[in-house]
Design a protein around this motif. Structure first.
Motif, PDB file in Angstrom:
ATOM      1  N   LYS A 169       0.998  -1.117  -0.133  1.00  0.00           N
ATOM      2  CA  LYS A 169      -0.001  -0.015  -0.169  1.00  0.00           C
ATOM      3  C   LYS A 169       0.968   1.075  -0.019  1.00  0.00           C
ATOM      4  O   LYS A 169       2.154   1.147  -0.083  1.00  0.00           O
ATOM      5  CB  LYS A 169      -0.872  -0.060   1.219  1.00  0.00           C
ATOM      6  CG  LYS A 169      -1.850  -1.122   1.372  1.00  0.00           C
ATOM      7  CD  LYS A 169      -3.135  -0.997   0.640  1.00  0.00           C
ATOM      8  CE  LYS A 169      -3.901  -2.097   0.290  1.00  0.00           C
ATOM      9  NZ  LYS A 169      -4.430  -2.772   1.584  1.00  0.00           N
ATOM     10  N   SER A 170       0.227   2.507   0.322  1.00  0.00           N
ATOM     11  CA  SER A 170       1.001   3.553   0.353  1.00  0.00           C
ATOM     12  C   SER A 170       0.496   4.492   1.006  1.00  0.00           C
ATOM     13  O   SER A 170      -0.474   4.590   1.600  1.00  0.00           O
ATOM     14  CB  SER A 170       1.456   4.133  -0.951  1.00  0.00           C
ATOM     15  OG  SER A 170       0.773   5.118  -1.538  1.00  0.00           O
ATOM     16  N   HIS A 171       1.335   5.524   1.735  1.00  0.00           N
ATOM     17  CA  HIS A 171       0.840   6.499   2.934  1.00  0.00           C
ATOM     18  C   HIS A 171       1.237   7.821   2.043  1.00  0.00           C
ATOM     19  O   HIS A 171       2.022   7.796   0.990  1.00  0.00           O
ATOM     20  CB  HIS A 171       1.919   6.468   3.832  1.00  0.00           C
ATOM     21  CG  HIS A 171       1.430   5.925   5.242  1.00  0.00           C
ATOM     22  ND1 HIS A 171       1.731   6.471   6.205  1.00  0.00           N
ATOM     23  CD2 HIS A 171       0.877   4.641   5.436  1.00  0.00           C
ATOM     24  CE1 HIS A 171       1.333   5.862   7.336  1.00  0.00           C
ATOM     25  NE2 HIS A 171       0.802   4.484   6.643  1.00  0.00           N
ATOM     26  N   PRO A 195       4.358  -2.084   6.895  1.00  0.00           N
ATOM     27  CA  PRO A 195       5.298  -2.675   8.053  1.00  0.00           C
ATOM     28  C   PRO A 195       4.645  -3.005   9.372  1.00  0.00           C
ATOM     29  O   PRO A 195       3.610  -2.029   9.415  1.00  0.00           O
ATOM     30  CB  PRO A 195       6.733  -1.551   8.328  1.00  0.00           C
ATOM     31  CG  PRO A 195       5.700  -0.314   7.843  1.00  0.00           C
ATOM     32  CD  PRO A 195       4.493  -0.656   6.850  1.00  0.00           C
TER      33      PRO A 195
HETATM   34  C1  HEC Z   1      -3.622   1.948   3.515  1.00  0.00           C
HETATM   35  C2  HEC Z   1      -2.878   1.142   4.405  1.00  0.00           C
HETATM   36  C3  HEC Z   1      -2.384   1.989   5.420  1.00  0.00           C
HETATM   37  C4  HEC Z   1      -2.977   2.608   6.210  1.00  0.00           C
HETATM   38  C5  HEC Z   1      -4.377   2.844   6.371  1.00  0.00           C
HETATM   39  C6  HEC Z   1      -2.171   3.104   7.472  1.00  0.00           C
HETATM   40  N1  HEC Z   1      -0.747   2.768   6.960  1.00  0.00           N
HETATM   41 FE1  HEC Z   1       0.733   3.023   7.866  1.00  0.00          FE
HETATM   42  N2  HEC Z   1       1.919   2.178   6.646  1.00  0.00           N
HETATM   43  C7  HEC Z   1       1.461   1.620   5.421  1.00  0.00           C
HETATM   44  C8  HEC Z   1       2.603   1.328   4.377  1.00  0.00           C
HETATM   45  C9  HEC Z   1       2.320   0.752   3.060  1.00  0.00           C
HETATM   46  C10 HEC Z   1       3.659   1.918   4.955  1.00  0.00           C
HETATM   47  C11 HEC Z   1       5.148   2.007   4.456  1.00  0.00           C
HETATM   48  C12 HEC Z   1       5.138   3.251   3.666  1.00  0.00           C
HETATM   49  C13 HEC Z   1       6.439   3.625   2.982  1.00  0.00           C
HETATM   50  O1  HEC Z   1       7.352   2.780   3.384  1.00  0.00           O
HETATM   51  O2  HEC Z   1       6.584   4.597   2.313  1.00  0.00           O
HETATM   52  C14 HEC Z   1       3.399   2.490   6.334  1.00  0.00           C
HETATM   53  C15 HEC Z   1       4.261   2.863   7.289  1.00  0.00           C
HETATM   54  C16 HEC Z   1       3.941   3.278   8.668  1.00  0.00           C
HETATM   55  C17 HEC Z   1       4.764   3.675   9.421  1.00  0.00           C
HETATM   56  C18 HEC Z   1       6.368   3.441   9.528  1.00  0.00           C
HETATM   57  C19 HEC Z   1       6.586   2.205  10.215  1.00  0.00           C
HETATM   58  C20 HEC Z   1       8.322   1.827   9.983  1.00  0.00           C
HETATM   59  O3  HEC Z   1       8.610   0.886  10.843  1.00  0.00           O
HETATM   60  O4  HEC Z   1       8.947   2.240   9.045  1.00  0.00           O
HETATM   61  C21 HEC Z   1       4.188   4.005  10.518  1.00  0.00           C
HETATM   62  C22 HEC Z   1       4.729   4.386  11.939  1.00  0.00           C
HETATM   63  C23 HEC Z   1       2.805   4.123  10.249  1.00  0.00           C
HETATM   64  N3  HEC Z   1       2.753   3.382   9.087  1.00  0.00           N
HETATM   65  C24 HEC Z   1       1.641   4.252  11.220  1.00  0.00           C
HETATM   66  C25 HEC Z   1       0.273   4.429  10.802  1.00  0.00           C
HETATM   67  C26 HEC Z   1      -0.639   4.951  11.431  1.00  0.00           C
HETATM   68  C27 HEC Z   1      -0.465   5.799  12.783  1.00  0.00           C
HETATM   69  C28 HEC Z   1      -1.904   5.135  10.555  1.00  0.00           C
HETATM   70  C29 HEC Z   1      -3.323   5.485  11.240  1.00  0.00           C
HETATM   71  C30 HEC Z   1      -3.188   6.934  11.336  1.00  0.00           C
HETATM   72  C31 HEC Z   1      -1.259   4.359   9.555  1.00  0.00           C
HETATM   73  N4  HEC Z   1      -0.098   4.067   9.498  1.00  0.00           N
HETATM   74  C32 HEC Z   1      -2.389   4.075   8.455  1.00  0.00           C
HETATM   75  C33 HEC Z   1       0.196   1.366   4.999  1.00  0.00           C
HETATM   76  C34 HEC Z   1      -0.833   1.860   5.829  1.00  0.00           C
END
Ligand code: HEC
Ligand code: HEC
Length: 307
Positions: free
Chosen positions: A221-223, A250
């Motif tokens: 997925k992507s953020h 992750p």
């Molecule tokens: C649509 C799916 C999705 C949702 C919803 C989502 N994430 Fe993520 N998250 C990811 C993905 C995919 C990555 C890796 C992104 C990258 O490396 O660019 C990520 C990376 C992260 C990381 C970095 C972790 C690391 O060890 O590097 C954190 C912290 C995080 N997310 C927190 C959150 C939080 C808090 C929320 C809610 C507010 C959230 N995410 C919602 C998919 C999601």
């Protein structure tokens, strides 16, 4: 970090005994690749020794353990990108080595789908160890390993598949399941009001991807903020255009130790991740943010980084 008594040579140790990989009730089922992988006392001890062997690199300075250090959950915090042979740096942030038995694929783009082949990648990667498997075998044969191989495999034959398997077995034993949330799952602890509020918010906004006890469904997925430079992530593996800039979700376990975050280390703090999150309209008040962070703090396992 000794597995049973494997660190002190002892004739009574059964090196062929299986090492138990715990299966906490809250965890999902193990990944299919792992079902027929059975770490033994001897293979795990050998893997541990190989993991920290710097001679297995082109300039003799780089071991797996250089970039995967236990005190930071086997990540390379606080480095954004890790340093390999001859001071070279790669393009991605080093993920923690934890709970691998539940992970269906490895690397940020999921390019590897079986742990028993995974260690080939860092060995031959020209930024990391930069060494061919032939040279790895040669180097291990030159060092003091014959007894370790005999214990692990029953004879002293040193081969590349055995080296790779031993590394995989060692890494599989790195299970993090003693954090405060695990006490909650075992009904040994309650949540505070703030933690409960954080849990609801997290499930609403984050839980569709960071799901279950491992805080990940391991899909791509992507953020907001995932587009960094020219790394197109999952597209490199699948060649499906819609997979561009998608990365493996992750597990957020042990985040306290592993900053910076994201595949390129693009976020210095959790607050920065949440700030980027705002840009897609998912607004959180300061109180909500604080509750979310309190809930997420329950996933840090201080035992994992010390035992
Ligand atoms: C649509 C799916 C999705 C949702 C919803 C989502 N994430 Fe993520 N998250 C990811 C993905 C995919 C990555 C890796 C992104 C990258 O490396 O660019 C990520 C990376 C992260 C990381 C970095 C972790 C690391 O060890 O590097 C954190 C912290 C995080 N997310 C927190 C959150 C939080 C808090 C929320 C809610 C507010 C959230 N995410 C919602 C998919 C999601
Ligand atoms: C120079 C730093 C460096 C060295 C040395 C290194 N790694 Fe890594 N490791 C990384 C990075 C960076 C990634 C992420 C790579 C990617 O996504 O393309 C990674 C990914 C991994 C993963 C996948 C984790 C996951 O969540 O997908 C495992 C397992 C792993 N390494 C084990 C090893 C082993 C075993 C060795 C030694 C043979 C090793 N590493 C040597 C930096 C390093």
């Amino acid at each position: 970090m000794c597995i049973l008594t494997a660190c002190t040579p002892d004739a009574r140790v059964d090196y062929q005994a299986l090492v138990d990989i715990p299966q906490p009730d809250s965890f999902p089922e193990r990944a299919p690749w792992s079902v027929n992988v059975h770490p033994m006392v001897g293979t795990v001890a050998l893997g541990q020794k190989l993991f920290s062997d710097r001679s297995l690199s082109s300039d003799g300075t780089v071991s797996c353990g250089n970039c995967h250090r236990q005190e930071v959950a086997f990540s390379d915090a606080p480095e954004k990108r890790s340093t390999g042979v001859n001071g070279r740096t790669g393009g991605r942030n080093t993920p923690p080595v934890q709970n691998l038995a539940w992970m269906p694929s490895f690397m940020w783009d999921g390019g590897i789908n079986h742990l028993e082949v995974m260690p080939i990648a860092p060995f031959v990667n020209e930024v990391e160890h930069n060494i061919s498997l032939k040279e790895v075998v040669r180097s291990v044969r030159r060092s003091d390993y014959r007894r370790d191989f005999k214990r692990a495999f029953g004879d002293t034959s040193i081969t590349a598949p055995r080296i790779i398997v031993a590394l995989a077995h060692f890494m599989m034993t790195k299970v993090s399941s003693q954090s405060p949330i695990d006490s909650f799952y075992r009904r040994e602890r309650l949540l505070s009001n703030a933690e409960r509020t954080g849990r609801v918010l997290f499930n609403e906004q984050c839980g569709s991807c960071h799901s279950g006890a491992l805080l990940s469904d391991f899909t791509y997925k992507s953020h907001p903020g995932s587009r960094v430079g020219s790394d197109v992530g999952r597209f490199l593996v699948s060649q499906v255009p819609s997979d561009s800039f998608q990365f493996k979700t992750p597990s957020l376990r042990n985040w306290k130790y592993t900053a910076p975050y994201g595949h390129a280390g693009q976020w210095a703090t959790l607050e920065e991740v949440l700030q980027d999150w705002h840009t897609q309209g998912e607004y959180l008040t300061a109180d909500e943010k604080a509750s979310l962070l309190q809930f997420l703090s329950l996933f840090n396992d201080s035992e994992f980084i010390t035992l």
